[in-house]
Motif scaffolding. Sequence first.
Motif, PDB file in Angstrom:
ATOM      1  N   GLN A   1      10.517  11.378  -0.136  1.00 13.24           N
ATOM      2  CA  GLN A   1      10.173  10.187  -0.909  1.00 13.24           C
ATOM      3  C   GLN A   1       9.627   9.059  -0.039  1.00 13.24           C
ATOM      4  O   GLN A   1       8.662   8.397  -0.434  1.00 13.24           O
ATOM      5  N   PRO A   2      10.199   8.795   1.163  1.00 12.82           N
ATOM      6  CA  PRO A   2       9.628   7.732   2.003  1.00 12.82           C
ATOM      7  C   PRO A   2       8.171   8.006   2.378  1.00 12.82           C
ATOM      8  O   PRO A   2       7.357   7.081   2.429  1.00 12.82           O
ATOM      9  N   THR A   3       7.829   9.270   2.604  1.00 10.42           N
ATOM     10  CA  THR A   3       6.444   9.615   2.928  1.00 10.42           C
ATOM     11  C   THR A   3       5.522   9.289   1.770  1.00 10.42           C
ATOM     12  O   THR A   3       4.445   8.706   1.950  1.00 10.42           O
ATOM     13  N   LEU A   4       5.952   9.654   0.563  1.00 12.89           N
ATOM     14  CA  LEU A   4       5.136   9.370  -0.612  1.00 12.89           C
ATOM     15  C   LEU A   4       5.002   7.863  -0.823  1.00 12.89           C
ATOM     16  O   LEU A   4       3.907   7.352  -1.091  1.00 12.89           O
ATOM     17  N   SER A   5       6.112   7.130  -0.690  1.00 10.40           N
ATOM     18  CA  SER A   5       6.086   5.676  -0.881  1.00 10.40           C
ATOM     19  C   SER A   5       5.165   5.003   0.128  1.00 10.40           C
ATOM     20  O   SER A   5       4.395   4.099  -0.218  1.00 10.40           O
ATOM     21  N   GLN A   6       5.228   5.434   1.361  1.00 10.00           N
ATOM     22  CA  GLN A   6       4.372   4.845   2.398  1.00 10.00           C
ATOM     23  C   GLN A   6       2.901   5.127   2.121  1.00 10.00           C
ATOM     24  O   GLN A   6       2.041   4.271   2.334  1.00 10.00           O
ATOM     25  N   SER A   7       2.589   6.328   1.619  1.00  8.00           N
ATOM     26  CA  SER A   7       1.199   6.661   1.313  1.00  8.00           C
ATOM     27  C   SER A   7       0.662   5.794   0.184  1.00  8.00           C
ATOM     28  O   SER A   7      -0.471   5.318   0.232  1.00  8.00           O
ATOM     29  N   VAL A   8       1.486   5.572  -0.840  1.00  7.55           N
ATOM     30  CA  VAL A   8       1.042   4.738  -1.959  1.00  7.55           C
ATOM     31  C   VAL A   8       0.896   3.289  -1.503  1.00  7.55           C
ATOM     32  O   VAL A   8      -0.053   2.602  -1.884  1.00  7.55           O
ATOM     33  N   ARG A   9       1.800   2.822  -0.654  1.00  7.57           N
ATOM     34  CA  ARG A   9       1.673   1.463  -0.111  1.00  7.57           C
ATOM     35  C   ARG A   9       0.374   1.323   0.680  1.00  7.57           C
ATOM     36  O   ARG A   9      -0.327   0.310   0.586  1.00  7.57           O
ATOM     37  N   ALA A  10       0.043   2.341   1.464  1.00  2.00           N
ATOM     38  CA  ALA A  10      -1.205   2.306   2.240  1.00  2.00           C
ATOM     39  C   ALA A  10      -2.412   2.254   1.303  1.00  2.00           C
ATOM     40  O   ALA A  10      -3.401   1.559   1.567  1.00  2.00           O
ATOM     41  N   LEU A  11      -2.355   2.998   0.209  1.00  2.00           N
ATOM     42  CA  LEU A  11      -3.444   2.975  -0.772  1.00  2.00           C
ATOM     43  C   LEU A  11      -3.564   1.585  -1.392  1.00  2.00           C
ATOM     44  O   LEU A  11      -4.684   1.073  -1.576  1.00  2.00           O
ATOM     45  N   GLU A  12      -2.443   0.960  -1.698  1.00  2.00           N
ATOM     46  CA  GLU A  12      -2.472  -0.379  -2.273  1.00  2.00           C
ATOM     47  C   GLU A  12      -3.087  -1.378  -1.297  1.00  2.00           C
ATOM     48  O   GLU A  12      -3.873  -2.258  -1.698  1.00  2.00           O
ATOM     49  N   ARG A  13      -2.763  -1.247  -0.018  1.00  2.00           N
ATOM     50  CA  ARG A  13      -3.374  -2.141   0.982  1.00  2.00           C
ATOM     51  C   ARG A  13      -4.879  -1.908   1.053  1.00  2.00           C
ATOM     52  O   ARG A  13      -5.666  -2.859   1.164  1.00  2.00           O
TER      53      ARG A  13
END
Length: 296
Positions: A32-44
């Motif tokens: 889950q942390p990997t997925l969350s970090q990827s989505v955060r990167a997309l948002e940035r």
Amino acid sequence: MESLDVRQVSYFLAVVEHGGFGRAASALEVAQPTLSQSVRALERELGADLFHRVSHGVVLSSAGRAFIGPARQVLRGIAAARQSVDSGGRSGLSLDLVTVPVLAVHPGAALVGSFLRANPTMFVRIDEPDTDDQLHLLVRDGQSELGLSHLPLPHLGLDVIELGVQELWLAFPPGTDVGTDKAVPLTRLDGRDVIGVPRSSWQRGFVERALRDQGVRTRLAVEAAPREAVVPLVLGGVGAAFVLRESAETAAGLGAVVRPTDPPLRQAYGLVHRPGPLSTATRAFVAHARAFCGSG
């Protein structure tokens, strides 16, 4: 803005489709942390929050809702590019189809079922618009590549493939005297209690126009958003209801009195898509639908 990371886009859509980061991570078999970090990167990368993080999970932001269509287009484009250089068949291809509940039941269920039997490695995602009127907008804006819709369409520049005609019949509570005629005149409904579907639906507007044309006034006794509740309400004696001919046959087997209407209530339906090339999965589905419905 740099080119989008396809994995980040697919992670975003997984969160949307599974309703949260935890369920999406389980489905994708990633941490889950990997997925969350990827989505955060997309948002940035996009410069906007795609989700509102709330105490009970996440909900789509307005930017997130607007990004669903473009995100699906990105993944469809990647799939098409891979297919163009892949001679290994259709394994793993997916189809995005949006339709309304009444068409999802018939002919949608049988059509999708026969398509998957013929193409067992494909995946079909069926979406429902918030209101029936929004279906064409979801196709026009790319959120879904293909729509199964009643016809004719608003003038939105979409291509249309007519497949067939749907017919509504009347279902009455058991024991109702509707006379001996095969078809029931709509005028016999004047003053009767009826069961209706939500005002935002195609069926509600279609039926109300037909009744108005005949000068018929009914009393709406129940408005049933769950379509599966309509026939049980008829059987429970609440009132008459307009149902698909196929559902009417099932209702008759349970004791309801069912008849076609005079004049008949029929409307065409078909597939709609944006002009231009279609993905491999969508081309296959369109060809299958034409053959299945006998439309050439």
